[in-house]
Design an enzyme around this catalytic site. Structure first.
Site, PDB file in Angstrom:
ATOM      1  N   GLU A 117       0.829  -1.213   0.000  1.00 59.99           N
ATOM      2  CA  GLU A 117       0.000   0.000   0.000  1.00 59.99           C
ATOM      3  C   GLU A 117       0.858   1.254   0.000  1.00 59.99           C
ATOM      4  O   GLU A 117       1.241   1.761   1.053  1.00 59.99           O
ATOM      5  CB  GLU A 117      -0.942   0.007   1.221  1.00 59.99           C
ATOM      6  CG  GLU A 117      -1.854   1.238   1.244  1.00 59.99           C
ATOM      7  CD  GLU A 117      -2.805   1.275   2.438  1.00 59.99           C
ATOM      8  OE1 GLU A 117      -2.757   0.365   3.284  1.00 59.99           O
ATOM      9  OE2 GLU A 117      -3.586   2.227   2.523  1.00 59.99           O
ATOM     10  N   LYS A 133      -2.518  -1.929  -3.215  1.00 55.74           N
ATOM     11  CA  LYS A 133      -3.564  -1.075  -2.622  1.00 55.74           C
ATOM     12  C   LYS A 133      -3.123   0.379  -2.747  1.00 55.74           C
ATOM     13  O   LYS A 133      -2.385   0.894  -1.896  1.00 55.74           O
ATOM     14  CB  LYS A 133      -3.774  -1.458  -1.158  1.00 55.74           C
ATOM     15  CG  LYS A 133      -4.719  -0.532  -0.413  1.00 55.74           C
ATOM     16  CD  LYS A 133      -5.206  -1.124   0.895  1.00 55.74           C
ATOM     17  CE  LYS A 133      -6.031  -0.096   1.652  1.00 55.74           C
ATOM     18  NZ  LYS A 133      -6.794  -0.687   2.754  1.00 55.74           N
TER      19      LYS A 133
END
Ligand code: 13P
Length: 342
Positions: free
Chosen positions: A177, A219
């Protein structure tokens, strides 16, 4: 878990029409979510709130995985069932946030480096024993005229790749992420430029550190104008620039891109995802891994009161269903008004 099992888990996590509930707020962050609704953040309140979300009937139609925090993965429902077991019994895959937060990056001008690599091999082994089959690590980058620096981008990419390699060694699917924060007054073009540099560095490091790209999920942020920009890009521009950025910088081998909501309104987060999928098919599944955009209505409806459990569940179920529709490009704002039975 061999490579094929990692691939299967990664694929199951981005099954069509399904996405993630990010319920991995740290102690500090969950307090920030409870404060505006006047709920004191005690361990029992946090447990009970998570139980409300995890026991929502039917949410498993739309939710493939739930990201847990260290405290939560060790907690149980009121009937004594450990949360990871409860989720797995519904076909929902439990996962765990393993980073230890963004800390000041040495010798830099206010930038951050995400920590948590020390002892990670041992922690991953323990989390796998507790039922986790995937993990998450978040790095953050702020946009100004000068930032982020190459130093910050590459230091975080290196750490993300070290984390991802350790996860795969432990039989856990890593979610990487890299969040380019969208606060500020920047243009959407500047967001595109910064997100591109961040993704380029990330996939270079993942490749160099031998991470199996078929067994790792991304992400990211969407490419947006700064929240305080005077002239903000439209939904179509957001969809076009975000897609263009990802087509250029994310390998087609990545099984899925699961966006964070990053402070967008619930409906914007859904509508932007929908606009991207309406332009599909794409090389990767495009889905959601929302924290705030799946939980804010539920938090409000619940308000810390056990008698509001069902109202909280209805609100969560509704947002999960709307975001599921956005995964196939079939969401329409009028669906927000449909009454949904939880
Ligand atoms: P938001 O969707 O609220 O941005 O949270 C997602 C997340 O997991 C942040 O790390």
């Amino acid at each position: 878990m061999g490579h094929s099992e990692l691939h299967e888990t990664a694929k199951a996590l981005v099954a069509p029409g399904k996405g993630f509930l990010a319920a991995d707020e740290s102690g500090g962050t969950i307090k920030k979510r409870f404060d505006p609704i006047g709920v004191e953040s005690t361990e029992e309140r946090r447990r009970s709130y998570r139980e409300m979300l995890f026991t929502t009937a039917g949410a498993e139609e739309y939710i493939s995985g739930v990201i847990l925090f260290d405290e939560t993965i060790r907690q149980s429902a009121s009937d004594g069932t450990p949360f990871p077991e409860l989720l797995a019994s519904k076909g929902v895959i439990p996962g765990i946030k393993v980073d230890q937060g963004a800390k000041p990056l040495a010798l830099s001008d206010g930038e951050t480096i995400t920590e948590g690599l020390d002892g990670l091999r041992g922690r991953l082994e323990e989390y796998r024993g507790l039922g986790a089959r995937f993990a998450k690590w978040r790095a953050t980058y702020s946009i100004t005229d000068e930032l982020p620096s190459d130093y910050c981008i590459w230091a975080n990419a290196h750490a993300l790749a070290r984390y991802a390699a350790l996860c795969q060694e432990a039989g856990i699917v890593p979610i990487v992420e890299p969040e380019v924060l969208q606060d500020g007054t920047h243009t959407i073009e500047r967001s595109d430029h910064v997100t591109s540099r961040v993704l380029d560095a990330l996939y270079t490091e993942l490749y160099d550190q031998r991470v199996d790209i078929f067994g790792a999920l991304l992400k990211p942020n969407m490419v947006l104008s700064g929240y305080d920009a005077s002239d903000r890009a439209s939904q179509q521009e957001v969809a076009d620039l975000t897609l263009r950025c990802f087509y250029k910088h994310v390998p087609a081998a990545v099984p899925g891109i699961v966006f964070l909501s990053g402070g967008q309104s619930d409906e914007d987060a859904t509508a932007n995802l929908n606009a991207m999928n309406a332009k599909g098919p794409h090389p990767w599944e495009l889905s959601f891994s929302y924290g705030r955009a799946l939980q804010s209505a539920a938090l409000k409806a619940w308000g810390g009161k056990p008698e509001n459990f069902e109202a909280g569940q209805r609100a969560y179920y509704h947002r999960a269903k709307m975001n599921s529709a956005a995964c196939s490009g079939t969401y329409a704002p009028r669906m927000e008004r449909e009454v949904v039975a939880a």
